[in-house]
Design an enzyme around this catalytic site. Sequence first.
Site, PDB file in Angstrom:
ATOM      1  N   ASP A  95      -3.836   5.001   0.487  1.00 53.57           N
ATOM      2  CA  ASP A  95      -4.598   5.639  -0.701  1.00 53.57           C
ATOM      3  C   ASP A  95      -4.036   6.103  -1.917  1.00 53.57           C
ATOM      4  O   ASP A  95      -2.774   6.366  -1.642  1.00 53.57           O
ATOM      5  CB  ASP A  95      -5.703   6.554  -0.363  1.00 53.57           C
ATOM      6  CG  ASP A  95      -5.212   7.938  -0.037  1.00 53.57           C
ATOM      7  OD1 ASP A  95      -4.153   8.024   0.383  1.00 53.57           O
ATOM      8  OD2 ASP A  95      -6.171   8.946  -0.039  1.00 53.57           O
TER       9      ASP A  95
ATOM     10  N   TYR B  26      -2.253   8.494  -5.075  1.00 54.99           N
ATOM     11  CA  TYR B  26      -1.950   9.932  -5.177  1.00 54.99           C
ATOM     12  C   TYR B  26      -3.032  10.765  -5.620  1.00 54.99           C
ATOM     13  O   TYR B  26      -3.708  10.147  -6.425  1.00 54.99           O
ATOM     14  CB  TYR B  26      -0.744   9.919  -6.112  1.00 54.99           C
ATOM     15  CG  TYR B  26       0.775   9.344  -5.601  1.00 54.99           C
ATOM     16  CD1 TYR B  26       1.070   9.546  -4.565  1.00 54.99           C
ATOM     17  CD2 TYR B  26       0.936   8.247  -6.450  1.00 54.99           C
ATOM     18  CE1 TYR B  26       2.552   8.954  -4.180  1.00 54.99           C
ATOM     19  CE2 TYR B  26       2.112   7.549  -6.352  1.00 54.99           C
ATOM     20  CZ  TYR B  26       2.934   7.979  -4.855  1.00 54.99           C
ATOM     21  OH  TYR B  26       3.980   7.193  -4.569  1.00 54.99           O
TER      22      TYR B  26
ATOM     23  N   PHE C 149       2.003   3.186  -4.549  1.00 57.97           N
ATOM     24  CA  PHE C 149       3.410   3.895  -4.738  1.00 57.97           C
ATOM     25  C   PHE C 149       3.747   4.366  -6.092  1.00 57.97           C
ATOM     26  O   PHE C 149       4.530   5.031  -6.180  1.00 57.97           O
ATOM     27  CB  PHE C 149       4.406   3.253  -3.799  1.00 57.97           C
ATOM     28  CG  PHE C 149       4.264   2.811  -2.424  1.00 57.97           C
ATOM     29  CD1 PHE C 149       4.603   4.033  -1.700  1.00 57.97           C
ATOM     30  CD2 PHE C 149       3.692   1.883  -1.927  1.00 57.97           C
ATOM     31  CE1 PHE C 149       4.419   3.761  -0.210  1.00 57.97           C
ATOM     32  CE2 PHE C 149       3.624   1.475  -0.460  1.00 57.97           C
ATOM     33  CZ  PHE C 149       3.751   2.731   0.248  1.00 57.97           C
TER      34      PHE C 149
ATOM     35  N   HIS D  29       7.697   3.970   7.091  1.00 60.27           N
ATOM     36  CA  HIS D  29       7.006   4.493   6.000  1.00 60.27           C
ATOM     37  C   HIS D  29       8.138   5.296   5.277  1.00 60.27           C
ATOM     38  O   HIS D  29       9.137   5.723   5.733  1.00 60.27           O
ATOM     39  CB  HIS D  29       5.857   5.511   5.958  1.00 60.27           C
ATOM     40  CG  HIS D  29       5.004   5.696   4.921  1.00 60.27           C
ATOM     41  ND1 HIS D  29       5.470   6.481   3.862  1.00 60.27           N
ATOM     42  CD2 HIS D  29       3.993   5.080   4.577  1.00 60.27           C
ATOM     43  CE1 HIS D  29       4.477   6.577   2.919  1.00 60.27           C
ATOM     44  NE2 HIS D  29       3.603   5.687   3.029  1.00 60.27           N
TER      45      HIS D  29
END
Length: 235
Positions: A75, A77, A92, A201
Amino acid sequence: MNKTFDVKIESSWKRELEGEFQKEYFLILRENYHNAINKARQNPKNAVLPPPNLLFNAFNLVQFDSVKVVIIGQDPYHNIENSTPQANGLAFSVSPNLTPPPSLKNIFKEINRDLGIKIPKSGDLTSWTKQGVLLLNSILSVELNKPLSHKAFGWEIFTDKIIEIISSKRENIVFMLWGNYAKGKRKLIDERRHFILEAPHPSPLSRGFIGCSHFSKCNEILAKNNLKEINWALE
């Protein structure tokens, strides 16, 4: 559509997704989003990120037929820095002139290690999208300072369908799946038609992303399929 969703979405995506907009789940999703926007209008502390005009930014910046690489996030920031939302509608990525968050810093570190590209100061990944990189968050909106707050809205049904459409209608797409959440999308991808790169990740809380060499591997795959490689350096 509801005026809250009166956002320009690139015509090729509108063509591919038009059937979704009238489904029951999407009508519920639309209402959930509309309610969140109204709540934010009453109290800025409940701001919805990214700003509504950037909600479909990932699709507006790369046409359906131009997608070569898909990077999946969870999701957006959820913070605001210097009065500017970090989220800009791209997984990102952050808005121009903002400090890259820790996960993005690790992405840059790996690009530097893998390809020798200088680590940039900006975390705006728009230049990647112009080369065919779809930076897809599975959940497209979030409330300020409340990660995963819009998880129940129905976004994942919508974005899972997007992955399925790309998988069924396109060929030789490189899917980068980072972390267990993104790896869970593997079942939506036809591995006979596409290429999947998996890694931990990029968050500093996990280990193993540094050293994955996904960026050079991606370009090798594209080159083998007579597709132009991605310039991972930010302009």
